[in-house]
Design a protein around this motif. Sequence first.
Motif, PDB file in Angstrom:
ATOM      1  N   ASN A  85      61.987 -18.051  47.752  1.00 26.03           N
ATOM      2  CA  ASN A  85      63.224 -17.286  47.955  1.00 26.03           C
ATOM      3  C   ASN A  85      64.236 -17.739  46.905  1.00 26.03           C
ATOM      4  O   ASN A  85      64.995 -18.692  47.147  1.00 26.03           O
ATOM      5  CB  ASN A  85      63.783 -17.519  49.358  1.00 26.03           C
ATOM      6  CG  ASN A  85      62.968 -16.846  50.434  1.00 26.03           C
ATOM      7  OD1 ASN A  85      63.072 -15.640  50.652  1.00 26.03           O
ATOM      8  ND2 ASN A  85      62.130 -17.616  51.109  1.00 26.03           N
ATOM      9  N   THR A  90      65.117 -14.002  52.140  1.00 24.07           N
ATOM     10  CA  THR A  90      64.623 -12.712  52.624  1.00 24.07           C
ATOM     11  C   THR A  90      63.122 -12.712  52.883  1.00 24.07           C
ATOM     12  O   THR A  90      62.620 -11.827  53.565  1.00 24.07           O
ATOM     13  CB  THR A  90      64.943 -11.612  51.601  1.00 24.07           C
ATOM     14  OG1 THR A  90      64.374 -11.971  50.316  1.00 24.07           O
ATOM     15  CG2 THR A  90      66.446 -11.448  51.424  1.00 24.07           C
ATOM     16  N   ARG A  91      62.416 -13.686  52.342  1.00 22.80           N
ATOM     17  CA  ARG A  91      60.959 -13.715  52.482  1.00 22.80           C
ATOM     18  C   ARG A  91      60.564 -14.887  53.380  1.00 22.80           C
ATOM     19  O   ARG A  91      60.549 -16.030  52.954  1.00 22.80           O
ATOM     20  CB  ARG A  91      60.308 -13.856  51.103  1.00 22.80           C
ATOM     21  CG  ARG A  91      58.787 -13.835  51.139  1.00 22.80           C
ATOM     22  CD  ARG A  91      58.232 -14.114  49.761  1.00 22.80           C
ATOM     23  NE  ARG A  91      56.784 -14.230  49.779  1.00 22.80           N
ATOM     24  CZ  ARG A  91      56.045 -14.706  48.794  1.00 22.80           C
ATOM     25  NH1 ARG A  91      56.645 -15.102  47.677  1.00 22.80           N
ATOM     26  NH2 ARG A  91      54.743 -14.791  48.890  1.00 22.80           N
ATOM     27  N   THR A  93      57.987 -17.108  55.339  1.00 21.33           N
ATOM     28  CA  THR A  93      56.577 -17.496  55.378  1.00 21.33           C
ATOM     29  C   THR A  93      56.438 -18.774  56.191  1.00 21.33           C
ATOM     30  O   THR A  93      57.337 -19.627  56.156  1.00 21.33           O
ATOM     31  CB  THR A  93      56.016 -17.740  53.959  1.00 21.33           C
ATOM     32  OG1 THR A  93      56.718 -18.840  53.358  1.00 21.33           O
ATOM     33  CG2 THR A  93      56.174 -16.504  53.080  1.00 21.33           C
TER      34      THR A  93
END
Length: 246
Positions: A85, A90-91, A93
């Motif tokens: 990120n 926003t991502r 994992t």
Amino acid sequence: MHEPPRGDGRNRGEPGVPFVRRWEEEVLPAWLVPTSGENRLPVAAAIIVAAVLQLLLPQKFTLVHPQWLLPAAEAALLVTLTIINPVRLTRHTPAGRYLSLLLVAVISLDNGASAVLLDTRLIGGTAGSQAAPLLASAAAIYLTNLIAFGIWYWELDRGGPFARAAAHSPYPDFLFPQMTQHHLARKDWEPLFADYLYVSFTNATAFSPTDTLPLTRWAKLLMALQSAIALSTTALVIARAVNILK
């Protein structure tokens, strides 16, 4: 709590926009609805400051040698998280989540060991005979402690930054004033890293909650641990420094 008006589930003025979603955005505060991901840069800057403070500590107050090893590991973890990120979170994992927790755990354990070494040497009278270096070492440990716990609060409240942005849980672990007094904050207000860092600062200086209250047991225990570390280090160092200056 208000109930959404009945309807066909769509806003006729804006085709494709769910009516309930628009109702949530208009009625509920921002911290209770999905929002954009938080900016990573303030957290990254705080981590860099903590790593630099660890490097500046005298070697007698560090447990792991060579002294640069843990700060280097922290930098490597930070680079990895930044790749996942770069600017905004926003991502999400699982690997990124575990790495984030590992990063703050490394900072906390290393700084906790430094605090124990400092307190032990102060009690044993082997911490040093000069007030200025002693106060500088204590200040570095104190500030790192403040940063580490600020990140802990930020990482764990309502499941962490990604869970908060997705509004997965309506039950906060920390009750900020804006959550109960909506008229005191802008409509788009939500807790960010700076808010958690401020909670950490006030807890480390007042040794108790001030304007923000811990609601869950883990939040209360974590704040109690931070206060204990800050209080023991501050009291012993000030007492030793005053004794040296006399």
